[in-house]
Design a protein around this motif. Structure first.
Motif, short mmCIF file in Angstrom:
data_model
loop_
_atom_site.label_atom_id
_atom_site.label_comp_id
_atom_site.label_asym_id
_atom_site.label_seq_id
_atom_site.Cartn_x
_atom_site.Cartn_y
_atom_site.Cartn_z
N VAL A 86 -6.21 -0.93 -3.50
CA VAL A 86 -7.39 -0.90 -2.62
C VAL A 86 -8.52 -1.73 -3.22
O VAL A 86 -9.18 -2.50 -2.52
CB VAL A 86 -7.85 0.56 -2.39
N ILE A 145 0.83 -1.20 0.00
CA ILE A 145 0.00 0.00 0.00
C ILE A 145 0.86 1.25 0.00
O ILE A 145 0.60 2.21 -0.74
CB ILE A 145 -0.97 -0.01 1.21
N ALA A 175 2.28 1.78 -3.46
CA ALA A 175 1.25 2.24 -4.38
C ALA A 175 0.87 3.69 -4.09
O ALA A 175 0.64 4.49 -5.01
CB ALA A 175 0.01 1.34 -4.27
N ALA A 176 0.82 4.06 -2.82
CA ALA A 176 0.48 5.43 -2.45
C ALA A 176 1.53 6.40 -2.99
O ALA A 176 1.20 7.47 -3.51
CB ALA A 176 0.36 5.58 -0.94
N LEU A 235 -7.05 3.93 5.97
CA LEU A 235 -6.58 4.67 4.79
C LEU A 235 -7.59 5.74 4.40
O LEU A 235 -7.23 6.90 4.14
CB LEU A 235 -6.36 3.69 3.64
N THR A 267 -1.40 1.63 -8.97
CA THR A 267 -1.70 2.82 -8.18
C THR A 267 -2.47 2.42 -6.92
O THR A 267 -2.95 1.29 -6.81
CB THR A 267 -2.53 3.83 -8.98
N LEU A 268 -2.61 3.36 -6.01
CA LEU A 268 -3.31 3.09 -4.75
C LEU A 268 -4.73 2.55 -4.96
O LEU A 268 -5.09 1.53 -4.36
CB LEU A 268 -3.32 4.36 -3.89
N SER A 297 1.00 6.75 -6.67
CA SER A 297 -0.20 7.55 -6.92
C SER A 297 0.06 9.04 -6.70
O SER A 297 -0.40 9.88 -7.48
CB SER A 297 -1.34 7.10 -6.02
#
Lengths: 270, 315
Positions: free
Chosen positions: A229, A60, A63-64, A244, A224-225, A67
């Motif tokens: 998710v 995560i 990815a964050a 999150l 990406t985030l 993003s």
């Protein structure tokens, strides 16, 4: 207005119910992010352990980070392209491709994302075959995709601001002999700065939020985030997603409050 | 005030040297042209090609062989869409779900927009801001929030059972109801904003005149307010309806296995079946279905611009 004032309590009730509908899910997201229990909707006492778990989840976090970089880059391109588009439409009078440009600014706002995503992917693959660029899919292709629909949103925001600005300052500057480019940077641009800030923020959040288009045009190693998710959420609710969400909501609220304060200071209430 | 025609205002744009002017026009035109318009041509092209196990998974549409252009158009993908009942069913289901959700959104959004437009001037901006705010927080996370509300041990069922209103949990998740709810919830701001813009401009004197002439509030609403806000209604409905038809995330997260929407079908053709030509054909047909609503939206959106500049010229 006599007819209206009698209905005031009813109208207030409607607005209240509407806001309960809009905000109840958001509030519950935040509340249950502090829940001890893994069962997201059963209260088991206060805990911040899901935040700890979230910050240990390297997938995560990675990815964050992707993003955020994609969103910053695409929002910047979107603001430039969108502002130029809006400026051309509002200030340039008639020109040959005007209708086409105006269409290309409104259509992306409603175009289903699956179509935008698929069509851009096919373009990127063909371009790679023809000119060797962009080589493969990854952050670059996501940035281009997000900048494109972000530009449409930015253009709409800036367009409405440009349409309501007072022209006398620009005209005065030109009467005093300033060159058009100088007038644009010294007079027009500062005047529409609040709109530029809002469109950058809007393009940024839209990019940060996009699942569908990014899924089509991303490549290996550039999830990406929202993509991470989504794959988590598809398996069911998980409390760290709530954590999150709470962080996202807090950051967005903060950004909006700051932006609103900045804008009010720049433009006193009329 | 110095006005301009509906086609733009200000001498600044006109004062630019012709070459500079072209350059400024070229940037947004080329960017959007290359990355928004041209891609549709590729979708059209791939929809006419033959699927193949290759990278990319389709055969080229044309080839130069011994100096002759060998062009092979394959309409098989479109025939496939007609023959397999699944696709027609998915298109109809998407249109139905989008239409019903749009109607519900209008029924909730109109009173809200009306109430905000009629609230004290100082409070309007705050209320509008509260309408827009959810739109700024993640769409995906807001749809996710409804899972927590709707599932069998979710907030709604727990509350109803605690109150003793029901004994067994209601099945709310993975139903069409959940999909309607998700669409109404996420697209509500898109309905309220154009309606508000329209209702706020409504001349209060007209309503007073109607009341003075003895019309009851409901009559005034039906004969004055409603017709005058028709343009806002159409704009709001199209802003909800068009993206809802192709919606993927909401049916994927809240819908059940029976909820068949065309956006999800396209997604599966592409990602699961890796049949890019059929996915493209699905996209082409979806675009054709949506052209009419998009044109309708452009017409109602172009109209207030012209109105505003007319008013400005008159001032």
């Amino acid at each position: 207005m006599r007819g209206v004032s009698r209905h005031r309590p009813l109208l207030a009730l409607i607005v209240l119910l509407g806001f309960v509908f809009l905000y109840a899910p958001i509030v519950s997201l935040v509340v249950f992010s502090f829940n001890e229990s893994r069962l997201v909707t059963v209260w088991g006492g206060f805990s911040t352990k899901w935040y700890v778990e979230l910050f240990r989840d390297s997938q995560i976090l990675e990815a964050a980070w992707i993003s955020l970089r994609v969103a910053a880059a695409s929002a910047s391109i979107a603001t430039v392209v969108g502002t130029l588009g809006a400026f051309v439409l509002v200030r340039f009078g008639p020109f040959r491709s005007r209708a086409l440009l105006s269409m290309m600014i409104t259509a992306p706002l409603v175009m289903p994302e699956v179509i935008i995503g698929l069509s851009l992917l096919l373009l990127f693959i063909s371009m790679e075959g023809l000119i060797g660029w962009p080589s493969g899919r990854g952050m670059m292709t996501i940035i281009i995709a997000h900048a494109t629909f972000g530009a449409a949103y930015a253009a709409v925001v800036v367009q409405s601001r440009l349409a309501e600005t007072d022209l006398s300052l620009e005209e005065a500057a030109m009467d005093l002999g300033a060159r058009p480019v100088r007038v644009f940077f010294d007079v027009t641009l500062p005047g529409i700065m609040p709109a530029l800030i809002s469109s950058w923020l809007l393009a940024f959040t839209l990019s940060l939020d996009d699942l569908v288009i990014a899924s089509f045009v991303s490549g290996p190693g550039s999830s990406t985030l929202p993509m991470v998710v989504f794959s988590k959420v598809r398996l069911g609710v998980s409390p760290d997603v709530n954590a999150l969400a709470t962080i996202v909501i807090a950051l967005v609220s903060l950004a909006i409050i700051v932006a609103a304060l900045l804008m009010n200071r720049r433009r006193p209430m009329r | 005030m110095s006005g301009g025609g509906p086609l733009g205002r200000g001498a600044l744009g006109r004062a630019l040297a012709r070459n500079r002017r072209r350059l400024v026009i070229a940037v947004p035109l080329l960017w959007l042209g290359l990355f928004f318009l041209v891609p549709f041509l590729y979708v059209a092209k791939i929809s006419l090609s033959v699927p193949a196990i290759a990278r990319p998974p389709y055969l080229p549409l044309w080839e130069w062989k011994d100096g002759t252009l060998d062009l092979s158009l394959n309409f098989g993908n479109f025939l496939f869409l007609i023959q397999d009942r699944l696709y027609l069913a998915a298109y109809l289901e998407s249109l139905r779900i989008a239409a019903i959700s749009t109607l519900i959104t209008l029924l909730i959004g109109y009173p809200m927009a009306y109430a905000i437009a009629r609230s004290p001037a100082g409070r309007r901006n705050l209320l509008l801001m509260l309408v827009i705010l959810p739109f700024w927080t993640s769409f995906l996370l807001r749809v996710y929030a409804w899972i927590g509300f709707l599932k069998s041990n979710g907030v709604i069922n727990n509350t109803l059972m605690a109150l003793g209103l029901i004994d067994t949990p209601l099945v709310l998740m993975q139903t069409d109801f959940a999909v309607y709810l998700g669409i109404v919830y996420t697209y509500l701001p898109f309905m309220i904003l154009p309606l508000y813009a329209n209702l706020a401009r409504l001349d209060g004197a007209l309503l007073e005149a109607s009341a003075d002439l003895g019309a009851r509030p409901l009559t005034t609403f039906a004969t004055v307010t409603l017709p005058l806000s028709a343009r806002g209604i159409v704009a709001g409905c199209m802003l909800v309806f068009i993206p809802a038809v192709g919606e993927f995330v909401i049916p994927a997260l809240l819908g059940g296995p029976d909820t068949l929407m065309i956006g999800a079908v396209l997604w599966n053709e592409f990602f699961s079946n890796r049949d890019w030509p059929v996915a493209s054909a699905v996209a082409v047909v979806m675009l054709l279905v949506l052209i009419l609503p998009i044109m309708l939206l452009r017409r109602v959106q172009a109209a207030p611009e012209a109105d505003a500049s007319k008013a400005e010229d008159a001032a």
